[in-house]
Design an enzyme around this catalytic site. Structure first.
Site, PDB file in Angstrom:
ATOM      1  CE1 TYR A 224      -2.770   0.888  -2.128  1.00 40.95           C
ATOM      2  CE2 TYR A 224      -3.197   3.177  -2.675  1.00 40.95           C
ATOM      3  CZ  TYR A 224      -3.472   2.067  -1.926  1.00 40.95           C
ATOM      4  OH  TYR A 224      -4.468   2.118  -0.986  1.00 40.95           O
TER       5      TYR A 224
ATOM      6  CE  LYS B  22      -5.959  -1.127  -2.325  1.00 43.27           C
ATOM      7  NZ  LYS B  22      -6.170  -2.387  -1.595  1.00 43.27           N
TER       8      LYS B  22
ATOM      9  CB  SER C 180      -8.081   3.473  -1.743  1.00 41.15           C
ATOM     10  OG  SER C 180      -7.525   4.749  -1.634  1.00 41.15           O
TER      11      SER C 180
ATOM     12  CE  LYS D  44      -0.591   0.599   4.976  1.00 38.81           C
ATOM     13  NZ  LYS D  44      -0.147   1.955   5.213  1.00 38.81           N
TER      14      LYS D  44
ATOM     15  CG  ASP E 157       0.331  14.741  -1.823  1.00 42.43           C
ATOM     16  OD1 ASP E 157      -0.106  13.595  -1.611  1.00 42.43           O
ATOM     17  OD2 ASP E 157       1.127  15.324  -1.055  1.00 42.43           O
TER      18      ASP E 157
HETATM   19  N1  UFG Z   1       1.779  14.830   4.282  1.00 42.11           N
HETATM   20  C1  UFG Z   1       2.665  15.811   4.719  1.00 42.11           C
HETATM   21  N2  UFG Z   1       3.824  15.389   5.303  1.00 42.11           N
HETATM   22  C2  UFG Z   1       4.143  14.074   5.451  1.00 42.11           C
HETATM   23  C3  UFG Z   1       3.216  13.089   5.008  1.00 42.11           C
HETATM   24  C4  UFG Z   1       2.055  13.516   4.414  1.00 42.11           C
HETATM   25  O1  UFG Z   1       2.428  17.017   4.595  1.00 42.11           O
HETATM   26  O2  UFG Z   1       5.226  13.776   5.977  1.00 42.11           O
HETATM   27  C5  UFG Z   1       0.506  15.261   3.674  1.00 42.11           C
HETATM   28  C6  UFG Z   1       0.318  14.801   2.249  1.00 42.11           C
HETATM   29  O3  UFG Z   1       0.914  15.703   1.366  1.00 42.11           O
HETATM   30  C7  UFG Z   1      -1.200  14.749   2.159  1.00 42.11           C
HETATM   31  C8  UFG Z   1      -1.658  14.388   3.566  1.00 42.11           C
HETATM   32  O4  UFG Z   1      -0.531  14.679   4.400  1.00 42.11           O
HETATM   33  O5  UFG Z   1      -1.674  16.028   1.856  1.00 42.11           O
HETATM   34  C9  UFG Z   1      -2.021  12.933   3.718  1.00 42.11           C
HETATM   35  O6  UFG Z   1      -0.954  12.135   3.194  1.00 42.11           O
HETATM   36  P1  UFG Z   1      -0.828  10.566   3.457  1.00 42.11           P
HETATM   37  O7  UFG Z   1       0.441  10.117   2.835  1.00 42.11           O
HETATM   38  O8  UFG Z   1      -1.016  10.277   4.906  1.00 42.11           O
HETATM   39  O9  UFG Z   1      -2.090   9.920   2.709  1.00 42.11           O
HETATM   40  P2  UFG Z   1      -2.612  10.167   1.192  1.00 42.11           P
HETATM   41  O10 UFG Z   1      -3.773  11.058   1.280  1.00 42.11           O
HETATM   42  O11 UFG Z   1      -1.486  10.500   0.317  1.00 42.11           O
HETATM   43  O12 UFG Z   1      -3.184   8.731   0.801  1.00 42.11           O
HETATM   44  C10 UFG Z   1      -2.410   7.760   0.164  1.00 42.11           C
HETATM   45  C11 UFG Z   1      -3.265   7.030  -0.884  1.00 42.11           C
HETATM   46  C12 UFG Z   1      -4.307   6.182  -0.236  1.00 42.11           C
HETATM   47  C13 UFG Z   1      -3.647   5.252   0.681  1.00 42.11           C
HETATM   48  C14 UFG Z   1      -2.899   6.063   1.691  1.00 42.11           C
HETATM   49  C15 UFG Z   1      -2.209   5.132   2.654  1.00 42.11           C
HETATM   50  O13 UFG Z   1      -3.874   7.951  -1.735  1.00 42.11           O
HETATM   51  O14 UFG Z   1      -4.992   5.413  -1.181  1.00 42.11           O
HETATM   52  O15 UFG Z   1      -1.907   6.877   1.051  1.00 42.11           O
HETATM   53  O16 UFG Z   1      -1.169   4.472   2.060  1.00 42.11           O
HETATM   54  F1  UFG Z   1      -4.557   4.450   1.261  1.00 42.11           F
END
Ligand code: UFG
Length: 345
Positions: free
Chosen positions: A153, A157, A128, A88, A302
């Site tokens: 990834y 899905k 997702s 994931k 993102d």
């Molecule tokens: N973010 C930061 N700093 C970090 C990590 C993340 O600012 O160190 C921001 C990202 O830019 C984003 C938000 O936090 O705006 C959430 O990021 P995540 O990585 O936690 O999660 P995502 O929304 O990117 O989701 C992705 C995939 C999902 C998947 C999930 C978990 O789109 O399908 O990661 O793996 F399930």
């Protein structure tokens, strides 16, 4: 009344382990299959400490058809499957697409192949909100357009949803509930189980709690120039226990034939969008612990903003995300403190 046995693939993982606990609370005997590629056996102890029941456990890879055949022979009477077993990490999937397609698709194909001959009535599939890509409109409903995936990834899905649809349309003798998760965060309120990523966390909340703990120096906020009120990206952060509970309802629907539909799709989110900076605020407010952070450039791939319209799940499943963001942040922190107490991190 004795309940039917449920197979949980990836059941020692983050969402899997919380779901096993909720299934056990609802009276279901559970057998877990997991290859421990992103989890460990101690999770079974955590589950047992919460529920008082140790789930049956098979250490094997779901891409191994013979291992799955043996599992069905050893544990007769499995009536439902919840399929969490998948790779994931978005970034890793770009570097290792074959690994992602092999793990995620072969696992699903093997399970679908064995369901009919073993009399399994239904499969709940972990999908997702990534399938919606960058939505034209928020909140997204289940009818919002599916956008071209931005990573292997995400593509696994989308393809998995199509595979399930094709197999069931072909007349396969079982049902499926496809659950599209938004961003699951937090930990069990007991702090006995939670998220334990390998290496440097890629996701926001584990990075945040590790920074608050002093394991990481500073949290990088990826961009403050998005078209959102504070300029940081917006997501729908959903408590992992709330999310887990929806799986029990989904299993019950399949086993009881509660719906005429052989395939059902539900968004699982809160309906509320929270920015990255807003989430940091919520953490600091609810725990009193500061999170050193700095704004850096955008992260490639993102999505700017996405949050759910969960009304289909609210109305049809009778399920609603209940836990407040503050309580969820406190649970994530309690889990991080527990990892420290146990000398794990
Ligand atoms: N973010 C930061 N700093 C970090 C990590 C993340 O600012 O160190 C921001 C990202 O830019 C984003 C938000 O936090 O705006 C959430 O990021 P995540 O990585 O936690 O999660 P995502 O929304 O990117 O989701 C992705 C995939 C999902 C998947 C999930 C978990 O789109 O399908 O990661 O793996 F399930």
């Amino acid at each position: 009344m004795k309940k039917d046995r449920i197979l949980v693939t990836g059941g020692t993982g983050y969402i899997g382990s919380h779901t096993v606990v909720e299934l056990q609370k609802a009276g279901y005997p559970v057998v877990i299959i997991d290859n421990l590629s992103n989890s460990n056996r101690e999770v079974l102890d955590g589950i047992e400490r919460i529920s008082g029941i140790r789930p049956d456990f098979v250490e094997a890879d779901c891409t191994d058809l013979n291992a799955l055949k043996k599992l069905f022979a050893d544990y007769p009477g499995i009536k439902g499957i919840i399929n969490f077993a998948a790779s994931k990490a978005v970034g890793e999937s770009v570097e290792k697409p074959i690994l992602y397609y092999r793990n995620n698709l072969n696992t699903l194909l093997n399970l679908l192949d064995l369901m009919g001959p073993n009399g399994v009535k239904g499969i709940v599939f972990s999908s997702s909100c990534t399938v919606y890509g960058e939505p034209d409109q928020n909140p997204v409903t289940e009818q919002s357009p599916i956008k071209k995936a931005t990573s292997p990834y995400g593509n696994t899905k989308q393809i998995s949803e199509e595979i399930i649809t094709d197999v069931i349309t072909s007349g396969a003798p079982f049902k499926s509930v496809i659950l599209r998760y938004f961003n699951p965060i937090g930990a069990h309120p007991s702090a006995e189980i939670g998220e334990l990523p390998n290496g440097v966390p890629q996701n926001l909340v584990p990075y945040l709690t590790q920074t608050a703990m002093g394991i990481r120096k500073e949290l990088s906020v990826f961009g403050d120039d998005y078209n959102t009120p504070d300029g940081s990206c917006i997501r729908d952060y959903i408590n992992v226990v709330d999310l887990a509970k929806a799986h029990v309802i989904a299993v019950e629907r399949m086993l009881n034939d509660a719906s005429e539909d052989k395939i059902e799709i539900f968004n699982l989110g809160t309906g509320l969008g929270t920015s990255v900076l807003g989430l940091i605020d919520a953490f600091e407010r609810s725990t009193g612990v500061k999170v050193p952070h700095k704004i850096v450039g955008r992260r490639a791939g993102d999505i700017e903003k996405v949050w759910a319209d969960p009304s289909h799940a609210n109305n049809v499943l009778g399920w609603k995300a209940e836990t407040s963001l503050d309580d969820t942040m406190r649970s994530a922190w309690a889990w991080q403190l527990k990892l420290r107490e146990r000398g794990i991190m």
